[in-house]
Design a protein around this motif. Structure first.
Motif, short mmCIF file in Angstrom:
data_model
loop_
_atom_site.label_atom_id
_atom_site.label_comp_id
_atom_site.label_asym_id
_atom_site.label_seq_id
_atom_site.Cartn_x
_atom_site.Cartn_y
_atom_site.Cartn_z
N HIS A 1 -16.63 -4.70 -43.42
CA HIS A 1 -17.75 -3.76 -43.49
C HIS A 1 -17.75 -2.84 -44.71
O HIS A 1 -18.73 -2.13 -44.93
N ASP B 1 -13.74 3.34 -32.56
CA ASP B 1 -13.24 2.41 -33.57
C ASP B 1 -12.72 3.22 -34.76
O ASP B 1 -13.50 3.90 -35.45
N LYS C 1 -14.21 2.12 -38.22
CA LYS C 1 -15.58 2.61 -38.40
C LYS C 1 -15.55 4.10 -38.77
O LYS C 1 -16.30 4.55 -39.64
N ALA D 1 -16.76 5.89 -42.32
CA ALA D 1 -17.71 6.99 -42.24
C ALA D 1 -17.19 8.21 -43.00
O ALA D 1 -17.94 8.90 -43.69
N ASP E 1 -17.43 5.47 -32.17
CA ASP E 1 -17.57 4.47 -31.10
C ASP E 1 -16.19 3.91 -30.73
O ASP E 1 -16.04 2.70 -30.49
N TYR F 1 -11.68 -4.45 -39.78
CA TYR F 1 -12.98 -3.78 -39.82
C TYR F 1 -13.34 -3.42 -41.26
O TYR F 1 -14.48 -3.61 -41.69
#
Length: 292
Positions: free
Chosen positions: A283, A241, A244, A248, A239, A279
């Motif tokens: 997260h 990012d 992120k 992942a 996305d 981030y």
């Protein structure tokens, strides 16, 4: 950093404290190290200069009493949590922080000091191999954690952020985020202690994350000189990012530890615009080593 002898664990409260203690005891056993647990009690008298104008003496006194009560409660709760954990882990002996030098490792100490946490914790961190901090997600914005950022910006040593929940087992799979910066170089060096004993090591890089400097292939050559076999994978943003996408890629590798540089851009810019560091802080569900 392939040898670890002292680990600092500041515990400002019991929030996420059990997970940090679990990880800290695991580290102490794995490295044969001393785990120095430190709680800093705020002094109610420090409130007076911050009270500002327009407050009566009685109001300032009430603020000081309230701060002292809160400080006492946190100290009591942290000590009780530590006592329960120490009783459940008697194989790691409890010693005074000054006696650790003359005893066999691993060992643990618990110390309470009074003062300003943002000054005391970084000072102690400078003579620790790394500082382990509880995950700062305690109902407020993670990126504003005072303890984590004080150590990160003012100790010159790596910071390891524990996960939110107590981890199971040792760290076996290590990811190293690489973008060519001095910050990622410091994280790479800090991760050697884990990478040297890991069953698998992966260097993660992304075109949108790379800055000027050595590439991932150079990192593999450097690790090989330390006797560490690793592979490299280029990960895509998710996305749009990068943070992120990085997490992942760690999940795909089933990583137990992510090592990364922190705040290659200014902290203010990341707070306003977002960024990889922010981030990950907000997260990540795995143990994260950060350096800058």
């Amino acid at each position: 950093m392939k040898e670890v002898r002292k680990i600092l664990l500041p515990m400002p409260s019991i929030s996420n404290g059990e997970a940090a203690l679990t990880r800290g005891y695991n580290f102490a056993r794995r490295f044969g190290a001393h785990l120095a647990i430190l709680h800093v009690r705020t002094d109610g008298r420090d409130i007076a200069p911050l009270a500002g104008e327009g407050l009566s003496g009685a109001m300032v006194e009430e603020l000081m009493r309230s701060a002292e009560h809160e400080s006492s409660r946190h100290a009591h709760d942290v000590h009780k949590l530590f006592e329960r954990f120490a009783a459940a882990n008697p194989d790691v002996p409890l010693v005074s922080r000054h006696a650790a030098n003359g005893l066999p490792f691993p060992s643990v100490s618990f110390t309470v000091l009074r003062g300003v946490e943002s000054e005391i914790i970084p000072a102690h961190a400078r003579l620790s191999d790394f500082t382990l901090v509880p995950h700062p997600d305690s109902g407020r914005e993670v990126s504003s954690s005072e303890t984590l950022h004080a150590v990160l910006f003012d100790s010159g040593r790596p910071v390891v952020m524990a996960p939110r929940t107590p981890p199971v087992g040792l760290i076996k799979r290590v990811c190293i985020a690489w973008n060519g910066t001095a910050e990622s170089s410091a994280a790479l060096h800090g991760a050697l202690a884990w990478a040297a004993e890991a069953e698998a090591v992966r260097v993660l890089h992304c075109e949108d994350y790379q800055r000027r400097g050595p590439g991932a292939r150079d990192v593999l050559d450097y690790l090989a000189l330390h006797g560490i076999e690793a592979d490299s994978v280029e990960f895509p943003p998710v996305d749009r990012d990068v943070g992120k996408g990085l997490l992942a890629a760690c999940s795909d590798f089933k990583a137990d530890l992510l090592a990364m540089g922190a705040y290659s851009h200014s902290r203010l810019r990341q707070l306003i615009l977002g960024g990889v560091t922010r981030y990950v802080l907000e997260h990540a569900d795995l143990t994260v080593l950060m350096s800058r």
